[in-house]
Design a protein around this motif. Structure first.
Motif, PDB file in Angstrom:
ATOM      1  N   LYS A   1      36.484  45.549  38.518  1.00  0.00           N
ATOM      2  CA  LYS A   1      37.874  45.968  38.724  1.00  0.00           C
ATOM      3  C   LYS A   1      38.756  44.730  38.736  1.00  0.00           C
ATOM      4  O   LYS A   1      38.384  43.693  39.280  1.00  0.00           O
ATOM      5  N   ASP A   2      39.939  44.870  38.131  1.00  0.00           N
ATOM      6  CA  ASP A   2      40.909  43.781  38.214  1.00  0.00           C
ATOM      7  C   ASP A   2      41.626  43.873  39.564  1.00  0.00           C
ATOM      8  O   ASP A   2      41.347  44.795  40.351  1.00  0.00           O
ATOM      9  N   PRO A   3      42.534  42.961  39.874  1.00  0.00           N
ATOM     10  CA  PRO A   3      43.170  42.974  41.190  1.00  0.00           C
ATOM     11  C   PRO A   3      43.958  44.240  41.524  1.00  0.00           C
ATOM     12  O   PRO A   3      44.246  44.489  42.686  1.00  0.00           O
ATOM     13  N   GLU A   4      44.320  45.044  40.526  1.00  0.00           N
ATOM     14  CA  GLU A   4      45.043  46.291  40.797  1.00  0.00           C
ATOM     15  C   GLU A   4      44.163  47.509  40.574  1.00  0.00           C
ATOM     16  O   GLU A   4      44.638  48.616  40.355  1.00  0.00           O
ATOM     17  N   SER A   5      42.854  47.305  40.597  1.00  0.00           N
ATOM     18  CA  SER A   5      41.835  48.354  40.533  1.00  0.00           C
ATOM     19  C   SER A   5      41.707  49.055  39.188  1.00  0.00           C
ATOM     20  O   SER A   5      41.148  50.142  39.108  1.00  0.00           O
ATOM     21  N   ASN A   6      42.187  48.441  38.105  1.00  0.00           N
ATOM     22  CA  ASN A   6      41.883  48.953  36.776  1.00  0.00           C
ATOM     23  C   ASN A   6      40.437  48.587  36.473  1.00  0.00           C
ATOM     24  O   ASN A   6      39.989  47.482  36.779  1.00  0.00           O
ATOM     25  N   ILE A   7      39.702  49.503  35.883  1.00  0.00           N
ATOM     26  CA  ILE A   7      38.300  49.252  35.573  1.00  0.00           C
ATOM     27  C   ILE A   7      38.193  48.606  34.197  1.00  0.00           C
ATOM     28  O   ILE A   7      38.738  49.104  33.217  1.00  0.00           O
TER      29      ILE A   7
ATOM     30  N   TYR B   1      30.553  44.212  40.823  1.00  0.00           N
ATOM     31  CA  TYR B   1      30.298  44.804  39.512  1.00  0.00           C
ATOM     32  C   TYR B   1      29.272  45.911  39.629  1.00  0.00           C
ATOM     33  O   TYR B   1      28.528  45.998  40.610  1.00  0.00           O
TER      34      TYR B   1
ATOM     35  N   HIS C   1      41.480  55.603  32.327  1.00  0.00           N
ATOM     36  CA  HIS C   1      40.313  55.557  33.211  1.00  0.00           C
ATOM     37  C   HIS C   1      39.775  54.126  33.261  1.00  0.00           C
ATOM     38  O   HIS C   1      39.569  53.561  34.311  1.00  0.00           O
ATOM     39  N   HIS C   2      39.512  53.549  32.084  1.00  0.00           N
ATOM     40  CA  HIS C   2      39.080  52.164  31.987  1.00  0.00           C
ATOM     41  C   HIS C   2      39.246  51.715  30.552  1.00  0.00           C
ATOM     42  O   HIS C   2      39.529  52.524  29.677  1.00  0.00           O
TER      43      HIS C   2
END
Length: 148
Positions: free
Chosen positions: A132-138, A116, A91-92
């Motif tokens: 979020k990082d560039p690949e949408s990981n939270i 943010y 999830h994150h």
């Protein structure tokens, strides 16, 4: 063999987070984000993986963030063949920060136009910033705030 893992068996032995591994589509983009935007120290890299130092760990083990190329399916032995990217439930992940650094991170997000969300968790007295990082990981930056 399935064992029941409970605090009595293992919980009291855990001293920290050892490693987080993300499967990534674009290694270069993600490597640049975690190295240049977040500021993690690069430890090791190849075309299939990149390892960053998060912090000193316990007993000489460094806390790390690893990026594995999505096509790198040889990261585990065949005995663990159920560990596939489609089975991930991440999830994150949260990175601990000092309370004194909370406002600085908010400022850096604003300055670099990084979206943010902030949240306060009263029940544990935590103050968090989520990006979020560039690949949408939270990614969560979290600190303890006794004033909450």
């Amino acid at each position: 063999m399935n064992a029941i893992w409970n605090e009595e068996m293992i919980g009291h032995k855990i001293k920290g987070l050892g490693e987080i591994v993300l499967r990534v589509n674009d290694m270069e983009l993600m490597k640049n984000f975690y190295q240049k935007t977040i500021g993690f120290e690069l430890m090791n890299q190849s075309e299939n993986y990149t390892f960053f130092k998060i912090a000193d760990g316990v007993g000489g083990h460094t806390q790390t963030l690893a990026l594995f190329a999505k096509n790198n399916v040889t990261a585990f032995s065949e005995e663990l063949n159920d560990i596939l990217p489609v089975n991930s439930t991440l999830h994150h992940f949260a990175l601990e920060i000092e309370k004194l650094d909370y406002e600085d991170i908010l400022h850096l997000c604003k300055k670099n136009k990084i979206a943010y969300v902030t949240k306060i968790f009263e029940w544990v007295k935590w103050r968090s910033i989520f990006i979020k990082d560039p690949e949408s990981n939270i990614v969560e930056f979290v600190c303890h705030d006794p004033a909450i």
